[in-house]
Design an enzyme around this catalytic site. Structure first.
Site, PDB file in Angstrom:
ATOM      1  N   SER A  50       3.056  32.072  11.040  1.00  0.00           N
ATOM      2  CA  SER A  50       4.420  32.108  11.586  1.00  0.00           C
ATOM      3  C   SER A  50       4.528  31.392  12.931  1.00  0.00           C
ATOM      4  O   SER A  50       3.543  31.159  13.621  1.00  0.00           O
ATOM      5  CB  SER A  50       4.862  33.560  11.753  1.00  0.00           C
ATOM      6  OG  SER A  50       4.713  34.258  10.544  1.00  0.00           O
TER       7      SER A  50
HETATM    8  N1  SAH Z   1       1.172  36.904   9.627  1.00  0.00           N
HETATM    9  C1  SAH Z   1       0.741  35.790   8.832  1.00  0.00           C
HETATM   10  C2  SAH Z   1       1.854  35.358   7.926  1.00  0.00           C
HETATM   11  C3  SAH Z   1       1.359  34.809   6.646  1.00  0.00           C
HETATM   12  S1  SAH Z   1       2.655  34.365   5.508  1.00  0.00           S
HETATM   13  C4  SAH Z   1       0.341  34.651   9.737  1.00  0.00           C
HETATM   14  O1  SAH Z   1       0.993  34.449  10.765  1.00  0.00           O
HETATM   15  O2  SAH Z   1      -0.615  33.936   9.403  1.00  0.00           O
HETATM   16  C5  SAH Z   1       2.925  35.878   4.658  1.00  0.00           C
HETATM   17  C6  SAH Z   1       1.748  36.426   3.899  1.00  0.00           C
HETATM   18  O3  SAH Z   1       2.196  37.570   3.166  1.00  0.00           O
HETATM   19  C7  SAH Z   1       1.138  35.485   2.871  1.00  0.00           C
HETATM   20  O4  SAH Z   1      -0.208  35.300   3.178  1.00  0.00           O
HETATM   21  C8  SAH Z   1       1.343  36.203   1.532  1.00  0.00           C
HETATM   22  O5  SAH Z   1       0.270  36.018   0.633  1.00  0.00           O
HETATM   23  C9  SAH Z   1       1.439  37.658   1.974  1.00  0.00           C
HETATM   24  N2  SAH Z   1       2.117  38.583   1.067  1.00  0.00           N
HETATM   25  C10 SAH Z   1       3.209  38.393   0.298  1.00  0.00           C
HETATM   26  N3  SAH Z   1       3.528  39.520  -0.369  1.00  0.00           N
HETATM   27  C11 SAH Z   1       2.613  40.472   0.004  1.00  0.00           C
HETATM   28  C12 SAH Z   1       2.401  41.845  -0.321  1.00  0.00           C
HETATM   29  N4  SAH Z   1       3.189  42.509  -1.174  1.00  0.00           N
HETATM   30  N5  SAH Z   1       1.370  42.507   0.264  1.00  0.00           N
HETATM   31  C13 SAH Z   1       0.552  41.864   1.128  1.00  0.00           C
HETATM   32  N6  SAH Z   1       0.693  40.568   1.464  1.00  0.00           N
HETATM   33  C14 SAH Z   1       1.714  39.873   0.918  1.00  0.00           C
END
Ligand code: SAH
Length: 202
Positions: A50
């Site tokens: 993000s």
């Molecule tokens: N905080 C992270 C954001 C990653 S993007 C960063 O800054 O790197 C969001 C992430 O949520 C992705 O990696 C995706 O695989 C995960 N995601 C989506 N649905 C999910 C769920 N139900 N449970 C856990 N992770 C999930």
């Protein structure tokens, strides 16, 4: 740190954590030169790390003082996880994509964090086994505020979650209360989809 961060974020603990965590270590090698720009970046598997400003805004809204047990949904790169680990007592982080969970574990381990547990997402959103949480940070966009997550929040606990359409959302801060939960809007945002029961289909 970007100018916008310094200007609009008041929680000095959040700013301090973000200014010393090496963001470039959470970004794929080919994008490292962009690690300190104020924007999201691809991390593979169609997911993104993000934007720093949004991360700071969301983290500040959790009002962490240092003794909390925090749940993070969407470990992704692990960058946000590191910030939470610096500001709270324990972080339980859940990720759907096993390869992302594995590389986040590696980076966070190499940086010496010992108060983080990373789990692979199961059928139910979040990680009910370790509930209730003092704070919940959801870093993927939901269609609505999922009841299954609210039920994992302690009374007076804060949850920050993007909710709206699959491609644009509003950022919500929900404070769980005995009677009626308090819901505040923090602004527009754009997150990848939260996948699972009570959220979007894959
Ligand atoms: N905080 C992270 C954001 C990653 S993007 C960063 O800054 O790197 C969001 C992430 O949520 C992705 O990696 C995706 O695989 C995960 N995601 C989506 N649905 C999910 C769920 N139900 N449970 C856990 N992770 C999930």
């Amino acid at each position: 740190m970007t100018k916008q961060l310094a200007a609009e974020i008041n929680d000095t603990r959040v700013l301090a954590a973000m200014s010393h965590i090496p963001r470039e270590q959470f970004v794929p090698r080919e994008n490292r030169y962009l690690a300190y720009e104020d924007g999201p970046l691809p991390i593979g598997y169609e997911q993104t790390i993000s934007q720093p400003y949004i991360i700071a805004l969301m983290t500040e809204a959790l009002e962490l003082k240092g003794n909390e047990k925090v749940l993070e949904i969407g470990t992704g790169s692990g960058y946000q996880t590191a910030i939470l680990a610096e500001l709270a007592d324990t972080v339980i982080s859940v990720e759907r994509v096993p390869a992302l969970a594995e590389s986040a574990r590696e980076v966070l381990g190499s940086l010496g964090y010992e108060n983080i547990e990373i789990y692979i997402a199961e059928e139910t959103l979040g990680w009910p086994e370790r509930a209730p949480y003092d704070a919940i940070m959801v870093t993927a966009g939901a269609p609505d505020i999922p009841v299954d997550l609210l039920s994992q929040l302690s009374i007076d606990g804060r949850m920050v979650i993007p909710a709206g359409s699959r491609y644009v959302q509003e950022l919500y801060k929900v404070t769980r209360q005995k009677d009626k939960n308090r819901v505040e809007k923090l602004g527009g945002c754009r997150f990848v989809a939260l996948i699972g029961k009570g959220a979007w289909e894959n």
